[in-house]
Design an enzyme around this catalytic site. Structure first.
Site, PDB file in Angstrom:
ATOM      1  N   LYS A  25      -7.527   7.827   8.317  1.00  0.00           N
ATOM      2  CA  LYS A  25      -7.952   6.428   8.399  1.00  0.00           C
ATOM      3  C   LYS A  25      -8.569   6.073   9.753  1.00  0.00           C
ATOM      4  CE  LYS A  25      -6.323   5.847   4.291  1.00  0.00           C
ATOM      5  NZ  LYS A  25      -5.179   4.994   3.976  1.00  0.00           N
ATOM      6  N   GLU A  35      -1.503 -10.580   3.500  1.00  0.00           N
ATOM      7  CA  GLU A  35      -1.272  -9.677   4.630  1.00  0.00           C
ATOM      8  C   GLU A  35      -1.673 -10.330   5.951  1.00  0.00           C
ATOM      9  OE1 GLU A  35      -1.777  -5.254   2.632  1.00  0.00           O
ATOM     10  OE2 GLU A  35      -3.570  -6.344   3.261  1.00  0.00           O
ATOM     11  N   GLY A  67       0.807  -1.216   0.000  1.00  0.00           N
ATOM     12  CA  GLY A  67       0.000   0.000   0.000  1.00  0.00           C
ATOM     13  C   GLY A  67       0.834   1.257   0.000  1.00  0.00           C
ATOM     14  N   ALA A 114      -3.391   0.311   6.640  1.00  0.00           N
ATOM     15  CA  ALA A 114      -4.786  -0.079   6.873  1.00  0.00           C
ATOM     16  C   ALA A 114      -5.685   0.934   6.185  1.00  0.00           C
ATOM     17  CB  ALA A 114      -5.101  -0.141   8.363  1.00  0.00           C
ATOM     18  N   ASP A 115      -6.882   0.496   5.866  1.00  0.00           N
ATOM     19  CA  ASP A 115      -7.876   1.375   5.245  1.00  0.00           C
ATOM     20  C   ASP A 115      -8.729   2.084   6.285  1.00  0.00           C
ATOM     21  OD1 ASP A 115      -7.200   0.561   2.526  1.00  0.00           O
ATOM     22  OD2 ASP A 115      -8.081  -1.363   3.088  1.00  0.00           O
ATOM     23  N   LYS A 157      -8.631  -3.937   6.160  1.00  0.00           N
ATOM     24  CA  LYS A 157      -7.530  -3.940   5.212  1.00  0.00           C
ATOM     25  C   LYS A 157      -7.998  -4.615   3.911  1.00  0.00           C
ATOM     26  CE  LYS A 157      -3.449  -5.180   6.503  1.00  0.00           C
ATOM     27  NZ  LYS A 157      -2.889  -4.107   5.639  1.00  0.00           N
ATOM     28  N   GLY A 158      -7.219  -4.443   2.877  1.00  0.00           N
ATOM     29  CA  GLY A 158      -7.522  -5.113   1.627  1.00  0.00           C
ATOM     30  C   GLY A 158      -7.810  -4.190   0.468  1.00  0.00           C
ATOM     31  N   GLY A 159      -7.716  -2.876   0.700  1.00  0.00           N
ATOM     32  CA  GLY A 159      -7.935  -1.948  -0.391  1.00  0.00           C
ATOM     33  C   GLY A 159      -6.965  -2.155  -1.543  1.00  0.00           C
ATOM     34  N   GLY A 160      -5.766  -2.649  -1.209  1.00  0.00           N
ATOM     35  CA  GLY A 160      -4.765  -2.928  -2.241  1.00  0.00           C
ATOM     36  C   GLY A 160      -4.855  -4.336  -2.799  1.00  0.00           C
TER      37      GLY A 160
END
Length: 240
Positions: free
Chosen positions: A131, A113, A35, A93-94, A104-107
């Site tokens: 965030k 991860e 990220g 983190a998002d 998390k996981g936007g990327g």
């Protein structure tokens, strides 16, 4: 947003990432996050290796993109088997709530991860102050990685538990494909009152490979904001 705002947020991300890199000591195995904030930590670690300040470092990348960046930065990498315990993982983190639970996981790297984070003695999350959120889901959809076989069944399941799933698309307009060859639903639940309960429900569903709720995983969160750097630590009673 003013023209200067993107530069400001970029500077905040750099501050947080570079602060986290100061936690790395020679001889460590370090999880390298994915990220726009975590990349600053990876680059700084590479600089410290190049200068001779850090020695004997081995990295564990959380995505192919991060592995490529680590290679450019001269960071030696462990094999994908992760044959040694990870001393410290630095990741972004998002969204972060007051209990230091995360979305998390936007990327798109949530599966790797989470594996890397759970294999780590210490997990440091780096974010800019935008965030922070009173409740997870208030500002960010929840990424849910699903197997391509039966993916419509997972869509219906997510709808049945109150979510509004949207299949993530790539720049070519086709479904975004993770490093594992799976697809991702960005699923809006609104504010999530009980992240642990939702995580348990998603984790018990065949076909859901992983979800972006990271509960009880972060050891601390480094927040860069207008007032400088803040370090938020999980209360002892909440630690894993």
């Amino acid at each position: 947003m003013t023209a200067a705002a993107p530069d400001r947020f970029e500077a905040l991300k750099r501050q947080a990432g570079e602060k986290a890199s100061s936690y790395v000591s020679s001889g460590m195995v370090v999880g390298l996050g994915t990220g726009s904030t975590a990349v600053f930590a990876t680059r700084r670690i590479g600089e410290l290796i190049a200068s001779g300040t850090l020695k004997g470092i081995a990295g564990v990348p959380t995505s192919r993109v991060t592995a490529e960046e680590a290679g450019r930065c001269g960071i030696p990498l462990l094999s994908d088997e992760i044959p040694r315990e990870i001393d410290l993982t630095i990741d972004g983190a998002d969204e972060v709530n007051p209990a230091l639970d995360l979305i998390k996981g936007g990327g798109g790297a949530l599966f790797r991860e989470k594996i890397v984070a759970q294999a780590s003695r210490r997990v440091v999350i780096v974010i800019d102050e935008s965030k922070l959120s009173p409740e997870l889901g208030a500002h960010h959809a929840l990424p849910v990685e699903v197997a391509r076989f039966g993916w419509r069944a997972q869509e219906r399941f997510l709808e049945s538990i109150g979510g509004k799933p949207s299949l993530r698309l790539g720049s070519d307009g086709r479904p975004y494909e993770t490093d594992q060859g799976n697809w991702i639903f960005d699923c809006s639940f609104g504010p999530i009152a009980d992240p642990m309960a939702l995580a348990s429900r998603l984790g018990g569903r065949a076909g859901i490979v992983e979800h972006g709720l990271f509960c009880g995983i972060a050891s601390e969160v480094i927040v860069a904001g207008g007032g400088g750097i803040r370090e938020l630590r999980r209360r002892e009673s909440q630690e894993r």
